[in-house]
Design a protein around this motif. Sequence first.
Motif, PDB file in Angstrom:
ATOM      1  N   ALA A  77       5.800  16.104 -58.699  1.00  0.00           N
ATOM      2  CA  ALA A  77       6.335  14.781 -58.098  1.00  0.00           C
ATOM      3  C   ALA A  77       7.486  15.217 -57.131  1.00  0.00           C
ATOM      4  CB  ALA A  77       6.899  13.976 -59.312  1.00  0.00           C
ATOM      5  N   ALA A  78       8.454  16.202 -57.595  1.00  0.00           N
ATOM      6  CA  ALA A  78       9.441  16.767 -56.941  1.00  0.00           C
ATOM      7  C   ALA A  78       9.293  17.308 -55.543  1.00  0.00           C
ATOM      8  CB  ALA A  78      10.284  17.685 -57.539  1.00  0.00           C
ATOM      9  N   ALA A  79       8.020  17.844 -55.532  1.00  0.00           N
ATOM     10  CA  ALA A  79       7.472  18.715 -54.086  1.00  0.00           C
ATOM     11  C   ALA A  79       7.242  17.444 -53.086  1.00  0.00           C
ATOM     12  CB  ALA A  79       6.462  19.358 -54.473  1.00  0.00           C
ATOM     13  N   ALA A  80       6.834  16.297 -53.617  1.00  0.00           N
ATOM     14  CA  ALA A  80       6.509  15.149 -52.758  1.00  0.00           C
ATOM     15  C   ALA A  80       7.830  14.288 -52.450  1.00  0.00           C
ATOM     16  CB  ALA A  80       5.659  14.262 -53.461  1.00  0.00           C
ATOM     17  N   GLY A  81       8.934  14.844 -52.965  1.00  0.00           N
ATOM     18  CA  GLY A  81      10.223  14.234 -52.323  1.00  0.00           C
ATOM     19  C   GLY A  81      10.783  13.130 -53.533  1.00  0.00           C
ATOM     20  N   ALA A  82      10.246  13.230 -54.734  1.00  0.00           N
ATOM     21  CA  ALA A  82      10.660  12.147 -55.463  1.00  0.00           C
ATOM     22  C   ALA A  82      11.449  12.826 -56.544  1.00  0.00           C
ATOM     23  CB  ALA A  82       9.466  11.739 -56.333  1.00  0.00           C
ATOM     24  N   GLY A  83      12.269  11.860 -57.096  1.00  0.00           N
ATOM     25  CA  GLY A  83      13.221  12.160 -58.357  1.00  0.00           C
ATOM     26  C   GLY A  83      12.376  12.132 -59.570  1.00  0.00           C
ATOM     27  N   VAL A  84      12.746  12.855 -60.341  1.00  0.00           N
ATOM     28  CA  VAL A  84      12.047  13.056 -61.733  1.00  0.00           C
ATOM     29  C   VAL A  84      12.936  12.814 -62.859  1.00  0.00           C
ATOM     30  CG1 VAL A  84      10.470  14.389 -63.408  1.00  0.00           C
ATOM     31  CG2 VAL A  84      10.152  14.230 -60.685  1.00  0.00           C
ATOM     32  N   VAL A  85      12.457  12.085 -64.028  1.00  0.00           N
ATOM     33  CA  VAL A  85      13.316  12.217 -65.385  1.00  0.00           C
ATOM     34  C   VAL A  85      12.217  12.361 -66.450  1.00  0.00           C
ATOM     35  CG1 VAL A  85      14.655  10.745 -66.927  1.00  0.00           C
ATOM     36  CG2 VAL A  85      15.199  10.461 -64.309  1.00  0.00           C
ATOM     37  N   LEU A  86      12.555  13.580 -67.109  1.00  0.00           N
ATOM     38  CA  LEU A  86      11.743  13.700 -68.249  1.00  0.00           C
ATOM     39  C   LEU A  86      12.608  13.746 -69.442  1.00  0.00           C
ATOM     40  CD1 LEU A  86      10.276  17.243 -66.970  1.00  0.00           C
ATOM     41  CD2 LEU A  86       9.321  14.907 -67.031  1.00  0.00           C
ATOM     42  N   VAL A  87      12.379  12.935 -70.482  1.00  0.00           N
ATOM     43  CA  VAL A  87      12.943  12.556 -71.457  1.00  0.00           C
ATOM     44  C   VAL A  87      12.261  13.241 -72.905  1.00  0.00           C
ATOM     45  CG1 VAL A  87      14.173  10.757 -72.748  1.00  0.00           C
ATOM     46  CG2 VAL A  87      13.523  10.532 -70.556  1.00  0.00           C
TER      47      VAL A  87
END
Length: 675
Positions: free
Chosen positions: A175-185
């Motif tokens: 997801a980050a490589a596609a330019g998105a921010g990511v939250v993992l909880v």
Amino acid sequence: MDRPVARILPLLPVPHLDREFDYLVPADLDEIAQPGVRVRVRFAGRSVDGFLLDRLDRSDHPGELAPLHRVVSVERVLTPEIHALVDAVATRYAGTRADVLRLAIPPRHGRAENAASPAPVSVVPPTVAGDTWARYAHGNAFLTALAERRSPRAAWQALPGEDWPQRLAEAAATAAAAGAGVVLVVPDQRDLDRVLAACTALAGPDPVVALAAGLGPQARYRRWLAALRGSARIVVGTRSAVFAPVPDLGLIAIWDDGDPGYAEPRAPYPHTREVALLRAHATGAAFLAGGFARTAEVASLVASGWAHDLLAPRSVVRAAAPTITAPGDSDIALERDPRAAQDRIPAVAFATVRAALAADAPVLVQVPRRGYLPALACAKCRAPARCRRCHGPLALPAAGDAAAPTCRWCGIAEPNFRCAVCGSRILRAVAVGAARTAEELGRAFPGVPVVASGRPGGSTGAEELVVSDTIAEGAQLVVATIGAEPVAPTGYGAALLLDGWTLLGRADLRAAEQTLRRWMAAAALVRPAGAGGRVIVGADPGDPTVQALVRWDPAGHAAAQLAERVELAFPPAVRVAAIDGTARTIAALLEVAELPPGTEQLGPVPLPPGARKPFAADDGGSATAEPADIERTLLRVAKTSGPALAEALGAAVRARSARRDGGPLRVQIDPIDFG
């Protein structure tokens, strides 16, 4: 001056003042008084903190506006997305925005704020092995959808032995490589460390930050700012990280959403899973709920079609899972060992341990209770042993003749115990803790190292690790309390899941769900059946939860739990509000609450043990009420009436606050503790 009016939300502790107020922006603050910054304003003769929500051309207030006192920082920490999320959470849980903001935005630290953040770093698309996500139906399609920013929503059922931190890291990096921010909880620090290491190895250290409550103020705020400013694209954290202000959120994932640690103990008591769902729905981000087990709430998402399953075929599950048996689960087993279903550690369990140790493999022993003998009773009449001073339960903290029964509430020893019912002085054990279990196994297998993982509970003769992340290879016995099971590098040769009756027998709506979750977390650490891995579960073999474990069918068990909740009308099939307080404060609240039609009232009843937490100032102002004075009333409505119920209770709480009606009162929407 353009837009000379600032709309401010003061952080006030009283519910009836949870609203915006307009202030006049002085000329010298015009440039820095921007939406999202922290400010200080004069309110009722004192200076209070707040957030600037908007700049307006004019105010609806008929009188003269007070001037904005000070802009604390030019950092725009309350982003529009987090502002909308805070509003949604406060509305969902009948709380105040000030309380939610305290959960969402950490306290300011000037030195961290003044430090420059590194420039944003792009993430290279990860190389994912073809036999990892491909083991799950639609697994590779899920990654493809993340890479194409198509916002997939999935419930992922991890296979036993799965390197789940690596799988989460692959999803995050995609997801980050596609330019998105990511939250993992994740639930706790141990899991955070594992996921952080996997994300750092895959995406590099620069675009990844970890957020946890254990960080110091400066470190926590510095990392939180890295997410806000966009220099960190991937945030890994515990409960409060669900509010992390990553720009352009593309994926929010939660691991093991059934963990009790996700239930926020501070007002308005939101659950992390529900906050993640609200955020994913509002932003259109992808959502992933993963775990070895499954909750009824996630089963409800799948049943509604909002999320889709990521399940492995049964042939793949059988190849990955260990052999799981319950003593006495067949006529042949009972013929070999007639007491197999009654003994705490039956003969088949000892045989399984011996075989694993002979193969130079570690053995995991999961025990529900810590301590030595955590529950005692009168040996004559079987009445629970109670403290003379506070009536708390007595326990034996350690072995030896010098050890005296000690109260688990007040900590005072009771060397001269006398039963209040029959007068006997003889005690018997009702439950056995991890320390006593380690001692017994050490005697049964002399010469074999015994390692204890968990909070120390007395002298065990074992090496106390408190909570260990991993263990070394080789034959050894690892006695662990629930949630403290270390990871063996090549998996455990066997596992004993003891005292299952204590978990399944709890008077709790979620007893079966939580028991299966805890068992599967331990069983997932055992080698596959093809490598000799075996699990022995000490519980009734006919129990549906035991059978779900034997078949490794958490999705089916969650679906059955959901069906029961629908039949019994409990969450997630309906919306329930728990109102805790004295009879007077509950009655006063219900008197002014305009509840939606069809609201069903249950109770009042005594508070369940898990809900007996102290009442803070924001729960009504009285921290002196004794637990015996506090009771609980439940309000139940159809799920479609949930927003109306929350709105009605929020309005009633604000009206009570405006009247300055004191006394303990706490309102929780869909609490995890029903009894």
